[in-house]
Design an enzyme around this catalytic site. Structure first.
Site, PDB file in Angstrom:
ATOM      1  N   GLU A  88      20.142   7.198  49.508  1.00 40.95           N
ATOM      2  CA  GLU A  88      20.674   6.624  48.276  1.00 40.95           C
ATOM      3  C   GLU A  88      22.042   5.998  48.583  1.00 40.95           C
ATOM      4  OE1 GLU A  88      18.779   9.453  44.806  1.00 40.95           O
ATOM      5  OE2 GLU A  88      20.538  10.197  45.873  1.00 40.95           O
ATOM      6  N   ASN A  97      17.970  13.404  42.107  1.00 36.28           N
ATOM      7  CA  ASN A  97      18.348  14.652  41.435  1.00 36.28           C
ATOM      8  C   ASN A  97      18.490  14.489  39.927  1.00 36.28           C
ATOM      9  OD1 ASN A  97      18.327  16.474  43.561  1.00 36.28           O
ATOM     10  ND2 ASN A  97      20.390  15.915  44.217  1.00 36.28           N
ATOM     11  N   HIS A 132      23.828   9.057  50.466  1.00 36.55           N
ATOM     12  CA  HIS A 132      23.186  10.355  50.298  1.00 36.55           C
ATOM     13  C   HIS A 132      21.903  10.423  51.109  1.00 36.55           C
ATOM     14  CE1 HIS A 132      20.957  13.433  47.621  1.00 36.55           C
ATOM     15  NE2 HIS A 132      21.582  14.037  48.614  1.00 36.55           N
ATOM     16  N   SER A 146      25.711  15.203  47.125  1.00 36.36           N
ATOM     17  CA  SER A 146      24.494  15.103  46.317  1.00 36.36           C
ATOM     18  C   SER A 146      24.761  15.374  44.849  1.00 36.36           C
ATOM     19  CB  SER A 146      23.448  16.102  46.821  1.00 36.36           C
ATOM     20  OG  SER A 146      23.931  17.431  46.693  1.00 36.36           O
TER      21      SER A 146
END
Length: 518
Positions: free
Chosen positions: A156, A194, A144, A123
């Protein structure tokens, strides 16, 4: 795009919670699954955990009994990496340490076929960096998953610098076939979620550090006005302050300490003090059997004005007009000037625009709402120059509309407005840099962190120059680069096509006039 055949084995390296979840997803999609961990006992236990979950799903009627029995028979642990030789896809879910991951993939290359896909569930680490030194870096990519992997739909699909587009396509098609919602992303710090989500935490912490409001009030405003499922203070307590801060710091460092991603000193102090959130019994909030959750600031009752004058187009707050009339408040509309709501005592009620109340004679700012009809709380911002009558009228007005009211300090951009503007700006910049498409970013933010709308959708709803103008005003009052709107956002807001250049000039003039009036 051709997905990996269901008859082919999917291997998962790492027997922790995430590894188990990914294994379960692949297993229930029909693949044979192998779990490997350097600790053979953990790998065997992980197989048992997944089998137990499948059994419970069948017992609750969520899975056909025959299908469950077949799935239970398709999963096993591997005693060594050599047993993964026949895997068509290997997904790594081990410790977030680049050297450990690189060594693992180098060893896997000695085992699996050159056609097998290798994927990392990292991540925070660079997919490009992890692929460095591999003999076949083209088949390496990021997948991800979000925790818990069996429940959360988003994945992802991250292409590193050397990832072959065909490998990314095959991985995308496979994940889609597993019932997940994949989004494409280039290898960038934080990937989509993120990276884009940083302002949701950072702006709340900044308002707190500026003494604008307490955590409970900020959380309540973002939930009840902004439409977010959880406030950032409660959410980071759930995630773990150490985990959340580490991601923020990693993104900040990876972007060469860009002010856009500057970590919070207040959060750093929490981590240093060991107040990590729920897991330690105390974070922003206390936890435990005797802990009492702090209440948000809520203003006492005030009388609503009998009538108001609405000057100009309220833009994102235009929905207030119907609410005012439905509540029995007489509305007089003045087409030109503003935009603001003129109160009977001559004070003005103005939508957050990145300026401060102290700049004007008698102004109360009100915050952005995702949906003013559905919002149950509205934040108001005042300065020491705001008269008591004007504040009372503003509070009473929103209370008449059925809203709780939180009065905060004179913070430019307030809470929801500055957060949403920053989300929009980071999204525009990411799209312009080829990180991901606007639709994929919106999908990722809705599914990955449960936002009420994606940032690009928000931009469309609020108007093309709304976010740019607010951040421009914020940047003037809080210089240093954090709020400087990106070139991409400028282009979205002001780069008019030939068919609407005249209209764009008219809008710019109207915005300038409104700014002077407010």
């Amino acid at each position: 795009m051709t997905a990996i055949e269901r008859s082919r084995t999917v291997a998962v390296v790492g027997a922790g919670t995430m590894g188990q979840g990914i294994a379960q997803v692949a297993l229930l999609a029909g693949h044979p699954v192998l779990i490997y961990d350097i600790n053979a006992t953990l790998a065997a236990d992980a197989v048992g955990f997944v089998q137990d979950r499948v059994e419970r799903m069948a017992a609750k009627g969520r899975l056909d009994r025959a299908e469950a029995e077949h799935a239970i028979g398709r999963i096993a642990s591997a005693a060594g990496l050599a047993e993964l030789a026949g895997a068509a896809l290997v997904v790594e879910a081990v410790v977030e340490d680049a050297s450990v991951k690189r060594a693992l993939f180098a060893a896997l290359e000695e085992v699996v076929s050159p056609e097998a896909l290798l994927a990392t569930n990292t991540s925070s680490l660079s997919v490009t960096e992890l692929a460095a030194g591999l003999a076949h870096p083209g088949r390496f990519l990021g997948l991800h998953f979000f925790n818990p992997a069996p429940l959360l739909p988003l994945v992802e699909v991250v292409s590193g610098f050397a990832t072959d587009p065909a490998a990314a396509d095959r991985a995308y098609a496979s994940v889609l076939g597993w019932g997940k919602t994949p989004v494409r992303c280039a290898d960038t710090p934080g990937f989509i979620v993120n990276r884009i989500a940083r302002p949701f935490y950072a702006e709340a912490f900044a308002v707190y550090e500026e003494q604008g409001a307490d955590p409970a009030t900020i959380d309540a405003v973002l939930r009840e006005s902004g439409g977010f499922k959880m406030g950032p203070f409660a959410l980071t307590d759930l995630i773990g302050q150490d985990v959340n801060e580490a991601v923020t710091r990693s993104v900040w460092e990876s972007f060469f300490r860009s002010p856009k991603f500057t970590p919070s000193l207040a959060q750093r102090r929490l981590v240093q003090s060991g107040r990590l959130g729920r897991k330690s019994g105390h974070g922003w909030y206390p936890y435990g059997p005797d802990a009492k959750a702090p209440a948000p600031h809520t203003a006492g009752p005030e009388d609503a004005p009998a009538g108001v004058t609405v000057v100009g187009d309220l833009g994102p707050a235009a929905g207030l007009l119907d609410l005012l009339e439905e509540a029995g408040i007489a509305v007089t509309a003045v087409e030109h000037g503003g935009p603001y709501i003129q109160l009977p005592g001559e004070g003005q009620l103005v939508l957050a625009d990145g300026k401060t109340a102290i700049e004007f004679a008698d102004v109360v700012y009100f915050d952005l709402a995702f949906d003013y009809r559905g919002a149950t709380r509205i934040a108001l911002s005042v300065s020491e120059d705001t008269s008591e009558r004007t504040l009372a009228e503003a509070v009473g007005l929103f209370q008449k509309l059925g809203k709780k009211v939180s009065v905060i300090g004179d913070v430019p951009g307030m809470i929801v407005a500055r957060t949403v503007a920053m989300l929009i700006d980071l999204t525009a910049d990411a799209v312009a840099r080829g990180v991901a498409g606007a639709e994929d970013i919106d999908t990722a933010m809705r599914l990955g962190v449960n936002y009420p709308a994606g940032p690009a959708e928000w931009h469309d709803r609020l108007g093309r120059d709304w976010a740019y103008d607010l951040l421009h005003h914020l940047d003037e009052r809080c210089p240093g680069g954090r709020y400087a709107p990106s070139l991409a956002l400028y282009k979205l807001g002001y780069a008019a096509g030939p068919e609407d250049e005249e209209g764009a000039d008219d809008e710019a003039g109207a915005d300038d006039e409104a700014g002077d009036t407010a």
